[in-house]
Design a protein around this motif. Structure first.
Motif, PDB file in Angstrom:
ATOM      1  N   GLN A 244       0.826  -1.202   0.000  1.00 36.92           N
ATOM      2  CA  GLN A 244       0.000   0.000   0.000  1.00 36.92           C
ATOM      3  C   GLN A 244       0.864   1.256   0.000  1.00 36.92           C
ATOM      4  OE1 GLN A 244      -3.682   0.208   2.486  1.00 36.92           O
ATOM      5  NE2 GLN A 244      -2.552   1.748   3.632  1.00 36.92           N
ATOM      6  N   LYS A 245       0.519   2.170  -0.903  1.00 27.89           N
ATOM      7  CA  LYS A 245       1.147   3.496  -0.904  1.00 27.89           C
ATOM      8  C   LYS A 245       0.376   4.433   0.020  1.00 27.89           C
ATOM      9  CE  LYS A 245       1.899   7.482  -3.929  1.00 27.89           C
ATOM     10  NZ  LYS A 245       1.674   8.026  -5.284  1.00 27.89           N
ATOM     11  N   ASP A 246      -0.944   4.421  -0.152  1.00 23.95           N
ATOM     12  CA  ASP A 246      -1.847   5.217   0.683  1.00 23.95           C
ATOM     13  C   ASP A 246      -3.229   4.575   0.603  1.00 23.95           C
ATOM     14  OD1 ASP A 246      -3.073   6.183  -1.761  1.00 23.95           O
ATOM     15  OD2 ASP A 246      -1.431   7.612  -1.906  1.00 23.95           O
ATOM     16  N   VAL A 247      -4.213   5.208   1.187  1.00 23.31           N
ATOM     17  CA  VAL A 247      -5.535   4.590   1.266  1.00 23.31           C
ATOM     18  C   VAL A 247      -6.147   4.362  -0.113  1.00 23.31           C
ATOM     19  CG1 VAL A 247      -6.799   6.765   1.463  1.00 23.31           C
ATOM     20  CG2 VAL A 247      -7.737   4.703   2.512  1.00 23.31           C
ATOM     21  N   ASN A 248      -5.711   5.123  -1.108  1.00 20.18           N
ATOM     22  CA  ASN A 248      -6.307   5.015  -2.437  1.00 20.18           C
ATOM     23  C   ASN A 248      -5.437   4.281  -3.454  1.00 20.18           C
ATOM     24  OD1 ASN A 248      -8.736   6.480  -1.869  1.00 20.18           O
ATOM     25  ND2 ASN A 248      -7.531   8.360  -1.836  1.00 20.18           N
ATOM     26  N   ASN A 249      -4.282   3.781  -3.054  1.00 24.27           N
ATOM     27  CA  ASN A 249      -3.393   3.062  -3.967  1.00 24.27           C
ATOM     28  C   ASN A 249      -2.852   1.816  -3.268  1.00 24.27           C
ATOM     29  OD1 ASN A 249      -2.632   4.770  -6.584  1.00 24.27           O
ATOM     30  ND2 ASN A 249      -2.857   6.220  -4.892  1.00 24.27           N
ATOM     31  N   TYR A 250      -3.264   0.651  -3.748  1.00 19.11           N
ATOM     32  CA  TYR A 250      -2.729  -0.569  -3.163  1.00 19.11           C
ATOM     33  C   TYR A 250      -2.650  -1.685  -4.197  1.00 19.11           C
ATOM     34  CZ  TYR A 250      -7.641  -2.169  -2.691  1.00 19.11           C
ATOM     35  OH  TYR A 250      -8.942  -2.545  -2.930  1.00 19.11           O
ATOM     36  N   VAL A 251      -1.814  -2.667  -3.887  1.00 17.56           N
ATOM     37  CA  VAL A 251      -1.663  -3.883  -4.685  1.00 17.56           C
ATOM     38  C   VAL A 251      -1.836  -5.050  -3.719  1.00 17.56           C
ATOM     39  CG1 VAL A 251      -0.131  -5.272  -6.130  1.00 17.56           C
ATOM     40  CG2 VAL A 251      -0.051  -2.768  -6.268  1.00 17.56           C
TER      41      VAL A 251
END
Length: 247
Positions: free
Chosen positions: A78-85
Motif C-alpha cells: 500500500q502506498k496510501d488509502v487510495n493506492n494498493y496492490v
C-alpha cells in the motif's frame, strides 16, 4: 441532501466496524468508502480473540442492515488509502489507484487484458511487477519493447480549444498518439491552442514527442525511436513514492 445522508450513514457504519475489529485486536491497514482491510496477527491460533472477525462481521450486518463480502489476501502492498496492490493466495493480483489501476494480467492466458485506455500503461505494469516480484523495471521495459500500445500517450484537446498544434504551428488531429522520442531530429512537441491563440502544454507529456496515429501493428521502428529512459525515470519516481527499492 439524501445522498449526503447515505454517505454519512455509510461512514458511520464503517467506523463502527473499524472500532469493533480494532478492539478485538486486529490491525487495521486501510479504510475507505469501499471497505476495510485488516491483518490477522495470529491466523493459525484457534483461540485468538474473544470475538473473531467473522462473528464481528455478522453482528455488524445485523446491526446496520448492510452486507459485506470478504476477500482474503496473502500479501498487501500500500502506498496510501487510495493506492494498493493485493495478492490473492492463488497468486492473482488485485490493484486499486491511479498508479496501478491499468495492470490486469490474465494468468490463464499469459497476457495483459486489453484496455480502451492504454495511456502510459507500461508504467503501471512495471510498478506492480517491481512491487510484487521485485522485478527490475529495465527488464520489464525490455520484455515489452514490441508492444508500443503500452508506451503511448493519448493527447486530446476538448471543444473549448481551437485544436492541437505542433511546435511549427501545424494543426494536428484533435486526438493524437505520441511516444517519448530519443531522436531530437525527428521529434516534435504538441500543444493545445486556446481560443485566444495561446498555447497550453499537455501535462506530464514528454518534452520530445514522436507522433504515430497509424495502426500500431505497422510501427516497425518503435524500438529505435522510443526513449525508454523517459519511461524508466517515471517508473523509478513512482517506485520511490511507494518506498520500493529495486536493485
Amino acid at each position: 441532501a439524501a445522498s449526503s445522508t447515505v454517505c454519512v450513514f455509510g461512514q458511520m457504519a464503517l467506523f463502527d466496524l473499524c472500532r469493533e475489529l480494532y478492539n478485538a485486536g486486529y490491525k487495521l491497514v486501510n479504510a475507505n468508502t469501499d471497505g476495510i482491510a485488516f491483518i490477522d496477527p495470529c491466523p493459525d491460533n484457534p483461540i485468538r480473540y474473544d470475538r473473531s472477525y467473522d462473528v464481528i462481521w455478522h453482528e455488524w450486518e445485523e446491526k446496520w442492515g448492510l452486507y459485506l463480502e470478504l476477500d482474503t489476501f496473502a500479501k498487501w502492498y500500500q502506498k496510501d488509502v487510495n493506492n494498493y496492490v493485493a495478492v490473492y493466495p492463488d497468486g492473482k493480483i488485485k490493484v486499486k489507484g491511479q498508479d496501478v489501476n491499468k495492470y490486469h494480467f490474465i494468468p490463464e492466458k499469459g497476457q495483459h487484458k486489453l484496455f480502451s485506455n492504454n495511456n502510459l500503461r507500461i508504467v503501471h505494469i512495471a510498478l506492480v511487477e517491481a512491487i510484487v516480484y521485485g522485478k527490475n523495471p529495465v527488464d520489464v521495459l525490455s520484455e515489452h519493447m514490441q508492444e508500443p500500445e503500452l508506451f503511448q500517450y493519448v493527447l486530446r484537446a476538448g471543444r473549448t480549444y481551437q485544436g492541437v498544434f505542433d511546435k511549427h504551428d501545424n494543426e494536428m488531429q484533435r486526438i493524437n498518439r505520441v511516444f517519448a522520442c530519443r531522436k531530437p531530429e525527428i521529434s516534435t512537441k504538441l500543444y493545445k491552442k486556446r481560443a485566444d491563440g495561446g498555447l497550453v502544454n499537455f501535462p506530464d507529456a514528454p518534452e520530445n514527442m514522436y507522433v504515430y496515429n497509424g495502426d500500431l501493428k505497422d510501427f516497425k521502428d518503435f524500438g529505435k525511436i522510443a526513449d525508454f529512459n523517459h519511461y524508466l525515470r517515471i517508473i523509478r519516481k513512482k517506485l520511490d513514492s511507494w518506498g520500493v527499492v529495486v536493485l
